[in-house]
Design an enzyme around this catalytic site. Structure first.
Site, PDB file in Angstrom:
ATOM      1  N   LYS A  90       0.091   7.455  35.180  1.00  0.00           N
ATOM      2  CA  LYS A  90       0.977   6.948  34.129  1.00  0.00           C
ATOM      3  C   LYS A  90       2.373   6.655  34.681  1.00  0.00           C
ATOM      4  CE  LYS A  90      -0.092  10.539  31.536  1.00  0.00           C
ATOM      5  NZ  LYS A  90      -1.329  11.032  32.169  1.00  0.00           N
ATOM      6  N   THR A  91       2.887   7.574  35.499  1.00  0.00           N
ATOM      7  CA  THR A  91       4.204   7.354  36.111  1.00  0.00           C
ATOM      8  C   THR A  91       4.161   6.169  37.061  1.00  0.00           C
ATOM      9  OG1 THR A  91       4.734   9.714  35.960  1.00  0.00           O
ATOM     10  CG2 THR A  91       6.017   8.404  37.519  1.00  0.00           C
ATOM     11  N   ASP A 111       8.580  10.483  30.451  1.00  0.00           N
ATOM     12  CA  ASP A 111       7.382  11.287  30.680  1.00  0.00           C
ATOM     13  C   ASP A 111       7.354  12.437  29.665  1.00  0.00           C
ATOM     14  OD1 ASP A 111       5.046  12.025  31.851  1.00  0.00           O
ATOM     15  OD2 ASP A 111       5.945  12.888  33.657  1.00  0.00           O
ATOM     16  N   ARG A 114      -4.210  12.111  41.647  1.00  0.00           N
ATOM     17  CA  ARG A 114      -3.249  13.106  42.128  1.00  0.00           C
ATOM     18  C   ARG A 114      -3.959  14.226  42.876  1.00  0.00           C
ATOM     19  NH1 ARG A 114       0.164  15.328  37.528  1.00  0.00           N
ATOM     20  NH2 ARG A 114       1.146  13.295  37.698  1.00  0.00           N
ATOM     21  N   THR A 158       0.214  13.441  27.726  1.00  0.00           N
ATOM     22  CA  THR A 158      -1.137  13.983  27.844  1.00  0.00           C
ATOM     23  C   THR A 158      -1.635  14.499  26.504  1.00  0.00           C
ATOM     24  OG1 THR A 158      -0.229  16.142  28.459  1.00  0.00           O
ATOM     25  CG2 THR A 158      -0.774  14.632  30.253  1.00  0.00           C
TER      26      THR A 158
END
Length: 359
Positions: free
Chosen positions: A85-86, A130, A238, A179
């Protein structure tokens, strides 16, 4: 020269000068260790592996905005952590040729913090928030008119002399990431013109991601090594990149620096990561349900106490993947281990007990 900037009322906003002094802290926030190596991030939409439906929609969004010479509409990304997402927020900035101002919901403690950020945005800039579900109510109230009408409503002065002032803002884009979509208020969620869910990656996509990252890290890796790492990454880039770095360390210390299937398997076994990507905590959760509580049902807090872990860790980190694998079920009476969990741990499956627990 006297500073004639208006003061923000303490009831709704902090003093603007005080808020600006915090701007560096608010915009920077605490960075994850996995985000430190920016060179591994894709720079364009065409560089992103996986998430094909989302990427195709983003290409349309970017292309249309470019043709109209307008900023992007507000975008919300949601899904499990670690899926990019980032990264997507920074890619959108690159595609549009604008600055990305990153921050996080918990970092924006007061409305004055957000006001300081908004007043420093330029035309077309992207404000990336975020964990946007963790914004406070007072902060959200400032964000609503900023997103909808590109104005900032502040209170000048204090007490009976206080008055409302409306400042015009440049047209900008909010890109939110969360999330926990259900924790966003309906009013905030409705102000995003584009909402996209990011799903866990399939193994072939994870293998491509690991291979690309190894090349950028100048780490030799063959197809078997990439397959071992990709298949144990729980469908999360990640995690895949973190495992790749640890396997690279192992290869450099215990071998010739080249990663193959044998080296990757040995390194991941040493880390306690099995062939499905389950780690020690995952296996302890399953073993506790099966061995101590006859397969369940058992409450989450009871499981957490039995393995001395926080219940939030089990619920947010372990359970989503165990549910996806079909190892665990949530019932009104508690958690239940399913047949596949017994098989994975090498335990005999007691069908009678399992059937009774689901009733």
């Amino acid at each position: 020269m006297a500073d004639d900037r208006p003061e923000l009322n303490n009831d709704s906003n902090e003093d603007l000068e005080t808020a600006e002094s915090k701007e560096k802290r608010v915009l920077t926030g605490k960075r994850r260790a996995e985000d430190q190596d920016q060179s591994l991030r894709p720079q364009k939409l065409d560089d992103i592996i996986g998430q094909e439906r989302v990427i195709e929609n983003l290409k349309i969004l970017v292309g249309a905005a470019r043709k109209r010479k307008e900023p992007l509409d507000h975008i919300l990304f949601y899904g499990p952590p670690g899926l990019g997402k980032t990264t997507l927020s920074h890619v959108m900035g690159k595609e549009m040729g604008v600055n990305v101002r990153p921050t996080a919901g918990p970092s924006i403690e007061r409305a004055g913090d957000l006001a300081a950020i908004l007043t420093h945005l330029r035309e077309g800039d992207i404000l990336f928030i975020d964990e946007i579900h963790r914004l406070g109510k007072a902060v959200e109230e400032i964000l609503y008119p900023a997103m909808e009408d590109f104005v900032l409503d502040i209170v000048v002065g204090k007490g009976p002399a206080a008055k409302n002032v409306r400042l015009n803002l440049p047209h900008f884009t909010v890109v939110g990431a969360t999330t926990r979509l259900a924790l966003l208020t309906g009013a905030l969620r409705s102000r995003f013109g584009a909402v996209y869910r990011l799903d866990l990656y399939e193994t072939p996509a994870m293998v491509q991601i690991v291979t690309r990252a190894a090349k950028l890290m100048k780490t030799p890796i063959d197809e078997g090594g990439a397959q071992e790492i990709g298949s144990r990454s729980r469908g999360t880039p990640r995690i895949g990149l973190r495992l790749l770095k640890r396997v690279r360390d192992y290869a450099q210390e215990r071998a010739d620096g080249n990663i193959n299937a044998k080296i990757a398997d040995d390194a991941l076994d040493l880390l306690g990561i099995d062939y499905l990507g389950l780690d020690d905590i995952d296996r302890r959760v399953l073993a506790t349900i099966i061995d101590k509580f006859d397969g369940g049902p058992v409450g989450l807090d009871t499981i957490a106490a039995s393995i001395t872990e926080e219940s939030d860790t089990i619920e947010d980190v372990c359970e989503p993947y165990l549910l996806q694998l079909g190892f665990l079920d949530r019932t009104p009476r508690g958690r239940v281990a399913l047949r596949r969990a017994y098989e994975h741990l090498g335990r005999p499956f007691n069908g009678r007990l399992a059937q009774q627990s689901l009733l």
